[in-house]
Design a protein around this motif. Sequence first.
Motif, PDB file in Angstrom:
ATOM      1  N   VAL A   1       0.866  -1.184   0.000  1.00 39.92           N
ATOM      2  CA  VAL A   1       0.000   0.000   0.000  1.00 39.92           C
ATOM      3  C   VAL A   1       0.897   1.227   0.000  1.00 39.92           C
ATOM      4  O   VAL A   1       1.806   1.329   0.822  1.00 39.92           O
ATOM      5  N   ILE A   2       0.617   2.138  -0.917  1.00 39.07           N
ATOM      6  CA  ILE A   2       1.389   3.379  -0.985  1.00 39.07           C
ATOM      7  C   ILE A   2       0.408   4.547  -0.940  1.00 39.07           C
ATOM      8  O   ILE A   2      -0.492   4.639  -1.775  1.00 39.07           O
ATOM      9  N   PHE A   3       0.594   5.406   0.063  1.00 38.76           N
ATOM     10  CA  PHE A   3      -0.221   6.609   0.210  1.00 38.76           C
ATOM     11  C   PHE A   3       0.558   7.783  -0.371  1.00 38.76           C
ATOM     12  O   PHE A   3       1.681   8.062   0.069  1.00 38.76           O
ATOM     13  N   ILE A   4      -0.034   8.471  -1.338  1.00 43.13           N
ATOM     14  CA  ILE A   4       0.626   9.607  -1.988  1.00 43.13           C
ATOM     15  C   ILE A   4      -0.266  10.829  -1.836  1.00 43.13           C
ATOM     16  O   ILE A   4      -1.341  10.903  -2.418  1.00 43.13           O
ATOM     17  N   ASP A   5       0.198  11.778  -1.057  1.00 44.31           N
ATOM     18  CA  ASP A   5      -0.533  13.024  -0.822  1.00 44.31           C
ATOM     19  C   ASP A   5       0.490  14.161  -0.792  1.00 44.31           C
ATOM     20  O   ASP A   5       0.768  14.737   0.251  1.00 44.31           O
ATOM     21  N   PRO A   6       1.068  14.486  -1.976  1.00 44.56           N
ATOM     22  CA  PRO A   6       2.155  15.460  -2.023  1.00 44.56           C
ATOM     23  C   PRO A   6       1.641  16.899  -1.985  1.00 44.56           C
ATOM     24  O   PRO A   6       0.435  17.133  -2.123  1.00 44.56           O
ATOM     25  N   PRO A   7       2.555  17.851  -1.830  1.00 46.59           N
ATOM     26  CA  PRO A   7       2.149  19.255  -1.955  1.00 46.59           C
ATOM     27  C   PRO A   7       1.493  19.474  -3.316  1.00 46.59           C
ATOM     28  O   PRO A   7       2.047  19.084  -4.345  1.00 46.59           O
ATOM     29  N   PHE A   8       0.320  20.069  -3.328  1.00 43.02           N
ATOM     30  CA  PHE A   8      -0.444  20.205  -4.562  1.00 43.02           C
ATOM     31  C   PHE A   8       0.195  21.151  -5.579  1.00 43.02           C
ATOM     32  O   PHE A   8      -0.067  21.039  -6.764  1.00 43.02           O
TER      33      PHE A   8
ATOM     34  N   GLY B   1      -2.727  -1.345  -2.783  1.00 45.01           N
ATOM     35  CA  GLY B   1      -2.951  -0.473  -3.918  1.00 45.01           C
ATOM     36  C   GLY B   1      -2.182   0.822  -3.755  1.00 45.01           C
ATOM     37  O   GLY B   1      -1.445   1.014  -2.790  1.00 45.01           O
ATOM     38  N   ILE B   2      -2.359   1.686  -4.723  1.00 40.37           N
ATOM     39  CA  ILE B   2      -1.752   3.017  -4.691  1.00 40.37           C
ATOM     40  C   ILE B   2      -2.878   4.021  -4.475  1.00 40.37           C
ATOM     41  O   ILE B   2      -3.779   4.144  -5.307  1.00 40.37           O
ATOM     42  N   TYR B   3      -2.814   4.717  -3.360  1.00 39.82           N
ATOM     43  CA  TYR B   3      -3.813   5.734  -3.048  1.00 39.82           C
ATOM     44  C   TYR B   3      -3.180   7.089  -3.298  1.00 39.82           C
ATOM     45  O   TYR B   3      -2.092   7.371  -2.806  1.00 39.82           O
ATOM     46  N   VAL B   4      -3.871   7.929  -4.057  1.00 41.38           N
ATOM     47  CA  VAL B   4      -3.336   9.254  -4.366  1.00 41.38           C
ATOM     48  C   VAL B   4      -4.402  10.324  -4.177  1.00 41.38           C
ATOM     49  O   VAL B   4      -5.553  10.142  -4.575  1.00 41.38           O
ATOM     50  N   GLU B   5      -4.007  11.407  -3.504  1.00 45.29           N
ATOM     51  CA  GLU B   5      -4.841  12.597  -3.414  1.00 45.29           C
ATOM     52  C   GLU B   5      -4.227  13.637  -4.337  1.00 45.29           C
ATOM     53  O   GLU B   5      -3.005  13.787  -4.400  1.00 45.29           O
ATOM     54  N   PHE B   6      -5.099  14.348  -5.062  1.00 43.70           N
ATOM     55  CA  PHE B   6      -4.618  15.361  -6.000  1.00 43.70           C
ATOM     56  C   PHE B   6      -5.606  16.514  -6.046  1.00 43.70           C
ATOM     57  O   PHE B   6      -6.766  16.367  -5.632  1.00 43.70           O
ATOM     58  N   PRO B   7      -5.162  17.679  -6.545  1.00 43.20           N
ATOM     59  CA  PRO B   7      -6.033  18.849  -6.524  1.00 43.20           C
ATOM     60  C   PRO B   7      -7.203  18.715  -7.500  1.00 43.20           C
ATOM     61  O   PRO B   7      -7.083  18.085  -8.553  1.00 43.20           O
TER      62      PRO B   7
ATOM     63  N   ALA C   1     -13.845  15.489  -2.674  1.00 40.53           N
ATOM     64  CA  ALA C   1     -14.224  16.108  -1.398  1.00 40.53           C
ATOM     65  C   ALA C   1     -13.656  17.523  -1.376  1.00 40.53           C
ATOM     66  O   ALA C   1     -12.475  17.715  -1.100  1.00 40.53           O
ATOM     67  N   GLY C   2     -14.486  18.493  -1.721  1.00 39.30           N
ATOM     68  CA  GLY C   2     -14.031  19.879  -1.750  1.00 39.30           C
ATOM     69  C   GLY C   2     -12.992  20.086  -2.837  1.00 39.30           C
ATOM     70  O   GLY C   2     -13.229  19.781  -4.006  1.00 39.30           O
ATOM     71  N   GLN C   3     -11.821  20.559  -2.459  1.00 37.79           N
ATOM     72  CA  GLN C   3     -10.744  20.842  -3.405  1.00 37.79           C
ATOM     73  C   GLN C   3      -9.821  19.652  -3.637  1.00 37.79           C
ATOM     74  O   GLN C   3      -8.768  19.785  -4.249  1.00 37.79           O
ATOM     75  N   VAL C   4     -10.223  18.477  -3.137  1.00 38.61           N
ATOM     76  CA  VAL C   4      -9.393  17.279  -3.224  1.00 38.61           C
ATOM     77  C   VAL C   4     -10.119  16.186  -4.001  1.00 38.61           C
ATOM     78  O   VAL C   4     -11.310  15.962  -3.816  1.00 38.61           O
TER      79      VAL C   4
END
Length: 190
Positions: free
Chosen positions: A117-124, A148-154, A177-180
């Motif tokens: 599992v890889i969590f990716i939530d870098p500076p947008f 899995g690969i989880y990614v948050e992006f703008p 969810a909002g800006q994400v």
Amino acid sequence: MRIIGGVWRSRLLNVLDLPGLRPSTDRVRETLFNWLGQDLVGLRCLDLFAGSGALGFEAASRHAQVVVLLERDKKAYANLLANFALLQSSPASGEVQILHRDSLEFLKQQADHSSNVIFIDPPFQDETLLNQTLIEAARICDDRPGGGIYVEFPASRSREQIEALLPDWHCGKYLEAGQVKACLFRSRRD
């Protein structure tokens, strides 16, 4: 911010007010761990750009075998160590490592298929960093045991732009969810 499940359920995490730090909300984390499952026994997890540590600590709380949290910012790294020290009054069953490292450089040094599992939530604000991180994550992620690969992006980026970076993976779960925006990618391997 509180941990929402597992052995550290309801424990609070101190969150610093730092530029670019956007901790994943309770709602987003609850959705993510519903996707992954409530129990991560045996999984090896990476929390890249850990920030508050919410995703990594949540995984450790849910019995992940190994959780590595990576943070480049000195203040955020010190805060991760302090939060972990407070959580240790009720130790998790797996191994937790907190590293003061650059996430992308760390990924480049990892063996193929070495994490689940890889969590990716870098500076947008750094689109290139997200792109390069996704490509490296696809190489080292072995999602067969339920990861899995989880990614948050703008919200300014489309799901299709992110999917194009991972041609051998599919976005099996998606939320806004909002800006994400967020995707949980699973391998297309048979």
